[in-house]
Design a protein around this motif. Sequence first.
Motif, PDB file in Angstrom:
ATOM      1  N   ALA A   1       6.971  20.765  22.326  1.00 23.97           N
ATOM      2  CA  ALA A   1       6.747  20.479  23.739  1.00 23.97           C
ATOM      3  C   ALA A   1       7.216  21.696  24.519  1.00 23.97           C
ATOM      4  O   ALA A   1       8.117  22.420  24.085  1.00 23.97           O
ATOM      5  N   ALA A   2       6.597  21.933  25.661  1.00 20.67           N
ATOM      6  CA  ALA A   2       6.971  23.062  26.514  1.00 20.67           C
ATOM      7  C   ALA A   2       6.673  22.676  27.953  1.00 20.67           C
ATOM      8  O   ALA A   2       5.893  21.756  28.210  1.00 20.67           O
ATOM      9  N   ASP A   3       7.284  23.382  28.866  1.00 21.99           N
ATOM     10  CA  ASP A   3       6.998  23.134  30.276  1.00 21.99           C
ATOM     11  C   ASP A   3       5.650  23.738  30.677  1.00 21.99           C
ATOM     12  O   ASP A   3       4.993  23.246  31.586  1.00 21.99           O
TER      13      ASP A   3
ATOM     14  N   PHE B   1       8.133  27.963  27.459  1.00 26.36           N
ATOM     15  CA  PHE B   1       6.685  28.149  27.510  1.00 26.36           C
ATOM     16  C   PHE B   1       6.170  28.587  26.160  1.00 26.36           C
ATOM     17  O   PHE B   1       6.918  29.078  25.314  1.00 26.36           O
TER      18      PHE B   1
ATOM     19  N   SER C   1       2.626  19.683  27.562  1.00 25.33           N
ATOM     20  CA  SER C   1       3.248  20.478  28.611  1.00 25.33           C
ATOM     21  C   SER C   1       3.021  19.880  29.991  1.00 25.33           C
ATOM     22  O   SER C   1       2.129  19.060  30.185  1.00 25.33           O
ATOM     23  N   LYS C   2       3.826  20.338  30.934  1.00 28.08           N
ATOM     24  CA  LYS C   2       3.668  19.939  32.330  1.00 28.08           C
ATOM     25  C   LYS C   2       2.524  20.710  32.980  1.00 28.08           C
ATOM     26  O   LYS C   2       1.823  20.189  33.835  1.00 28.08           O
TER      27      LYS C   2
ATOM     28  N   VAL D   1       2.111  26.078  29.019  1.00 27.60           N
ATOM     29  CA  VAL D   1       1.362  26.735  27.938  1.00 27.60           C
ATOM     30  C   VAL D   1       0.406  27.718  28.593  1.00 27.60           C
ATOM     31  O   VAL D   1      -0.337  27.363  29.508  1.00 27.60           O
TER      32      VAL D   1
END
Length: 157
Positions: free
Chosen positions: A105-107, A47, A132-133, A109
Amino acid sequence: MFNESFYEEYGKQWATPLRASHEELCSKKKVEDWTELIPHGVEINTFIDFGCGNGVFLDLFAQKQNITGLGIDISQSMIAAARQKFPASSFIVGTVQTLRNRNLAADLVFFNDVLEHVENPVEHLIWARSISKFVGITIPLERTWLIAMLNSLHLKQ
């Protein structure tokens, strides 16, 4: 453009013992709230805490979820305090452009009480969603203009 001197002074205020204690209590509550809101079964490994300040939320959330986080803030003094207090965590000084340049990139934010301080909230939200997802947003309730903007984008607090 951001008024960096304002955020440097703001960072110094949050370094006082009373404000630091307040920040820790607020961050613990945010961690509990976010833990409840993240859908069960959703895998989150990384994150970004945008506007991480002194890093307390980042550290607490990372520990609670057993995941890795990256904190970013425009205030050099806040990032210095975060790095000193949480040396195992990653923090950078910068803006949304700094993160764009790193192609991260992150899952997830997080924008915890920070969108009301940025010049272009829409730009930040579009960027966050593109890398992000999930995007987690908390905003002060007195900022009804921001709530209206989020509603117009079909986003929820």
